[in-house]
Design an enzyme around this catalytic site. Structure first.
Site, PDB file in Angstrom:
ATOM      1  N   TYR A   1       0.821  -1.207   0.000  1.00 51.44           N
ATOM      2  CA  TYR A   1       0.000   0.000   0.000  1.00 51.44           C
ATOM      3  C   TYR A   1       0.861   1.265   0.000  1.00 51.44           C
ATOM      4  O   TYR A   1       0.483   2.278  -0.604  1.00 51.44           O
ATOM      5  CB  TYR A   1      -0.965  -0.008   1.180  1.00 51.44           C
TER       6      TYR A   1
ATOM      7  N   ASP B   1      -8.008   7.351  -4.708  1.00 54.68           N
ATOM      8  CA  ASP B   1      -6.829   8.151  -5.037  1.00 54.68           C
ATOM      9  C   ASP B   1      -6.949   9.630  -4.701  1.00 54.68           C
ATOM     10  O   ASP B   1      -5.962  10.361  -4.736  1.00 54.68           O
ATOM     11  CB  ASP B   1      -6.505   8.008  -6.523  1.00 54.68           C
TER      12      ASP B   1
ATOM     13  N   HIS C   1     -15.149   3.875  -0.824  1.00 52.90           N
ATOM     14  CA  HIS C   1     -14.164   2.846  -0.474  1.00 52.90           C
ATOM     15  C   HIS C   1     -12.980   3.403   0.304  1.00 52.90           C
ATOM     16  O   HIS C   1     -11.935   2.773   0.381  1.00 52.90           O
ATOM     17  CB  HIS C   1     -13.686   2.134  -1.742  1.00 52.90           C
TER      18      HIS C   1
ATOM     19  N   THR D   1     -17.238   2.873 -14.354  1.00 56.40           N
ATOM     20  CA  THR D   1     -17.420   1.811 -13.368  1.00 56.40           C
ATOM     21  C   THR D   1     -18.034   0.587 -14.021  1.00 56.40           C
ATOM     22  O   THR D   1     -18.857   0.704 -14.925  1.00 56.40           O
ATOM     23  CB  THR D   1     -18.285   2.276 -12.180  1.00 56.40           C
TER      24      THR D   1
ATOM     25  N   ASN E   1     -18.640   4.893 -20.511  1.00 57.02           N
ATOM     26  CA  ASN E   1     -17.718   3.777 -20.298  1.00 57.02           C
ATOM     27  C   ASN E   1     -17.281   3.238 -21.663  1.00 57.02           C
ATOM     28  O   ASN E   1     -18.129   3.087 -22.547  1.00 57.02           O
ATOM     29  CB  ASN E   1     -18.398   2.657 -19.497  1.00 57.02           C
TER      30      ASN E   1
END
Length: 259
Positions: A68, A105, A120, A197, A222
């Protein structure tokens, strides 16, 4: 503008309360590696599940923290692409614009959007494992990581618990406040834009279903088809960095004419 781009602009032309849901495809156009893309080089020997659970962290904290830390360093200097800035610009022309993102991010905030729901978590929001005390990521800036990538996590200065990233791991619940805000926004919006997504990760994939169920338009951007594509008002096959600036320019022009 022609074809799908004009259809998308026409569908959203009257919106005043827009909710935007973004996923990995939004970040990818800025060069952010996806979760599995990050498992390259010395990390390619691991399954993502081995690096994204509390059990994995407790079993091998130096390996998991090292990965990470490496991922955080990959993304911290990446700049938002024009699509991010287009959404920030559009916010000034609407009654409200809420972004719910599955990305960790922080690029929406970097682009200046102030109403963000990070479903998330946030990679840079390091905190301790046991008590959740926040940890200043600036302290990690100059760490030298060994060649094998493993690095023992620092200890929390308040309780001694090991420091972990601020992301939601597999098996963990989404942050309760983020869920409440996202579901409230889905109830209150009059249209939704779903960008980059796969629409297969729940509970986030439920958000456009809420908006569709109340009869409001949903536009998907997308490059590839998703399970949502056949249900929305418009499914536009384009990258976020290309589609969003064009769409927002049209919407701002339409809003200015109305005003």
């Amino acid at each position: 503008m022609t074809g799908e781009s004009r259809q998308a602009a026409d569908v959203l032309a009257g919106t005043r309360r827009l909710m935007v849901v973004t996923g990995a495809g939004m970040s990818r156009d800025s060069g952010v590696p996806t979760f599995r893309d990050s498992l390259t080089g010395l990390w390619s020997q691991f399954d993502p599940q081995e690096l994204a659970t509390e059990q994995a962290f407790r079993a091998n904290p130096s390996r998991v923290f090292g990965w990470y830390l490496d991922r955080w360093r990959q993304v911290r200097d990446i700049e938002p692409h024009p699509g991010y800035h287009a959404l920030t610009q559009l916010r000034e022309w609407l009654d409200w614009l809420t972004v719910a993102t599955q990305n960790v991010d922080g690029l929406h905030a970097t682009a200046g959007n102030g109403n963000i729901i990070e479903l998330h978590g946030l990679l840079s929001a390091f905190r301790c494992l046991d008590e959740g005390h926040p940890y200043d990521s600036a302290k990690l800036q100059e760490i030298r990581v060994p060649e094998d990538g493993a690095f023992d996590p620092p200890e929390c200065p308040q309780c001694g618990s090991p420091i972990r990233p601020g992301v939601v791991w597999f098996g963990e619940a989404l942050p309760a406040d983020a869920v409440q805000r996202a579901w409230s926004a889905a109830d209150e919006c009059d249209s939704m834009l779903v960008v980059g997504t796969s629409s297969i990760v729940y509970p986030a994939a439920e958000l456009p279903e809420i908006v569709l169920a109340k009869g409001c338009p949903v536009v998907e951007i997308n490059p590839t088809a998703t399970p949502l594509s056949g249900l929305v008002s418009v499914s536009w096959r384009e990258r976020a960095a290309v589609a969003l600036p064009a769409l927002v320019e049209h919407l701002i022009s339409a809003t200015a004419r109305v005003q």
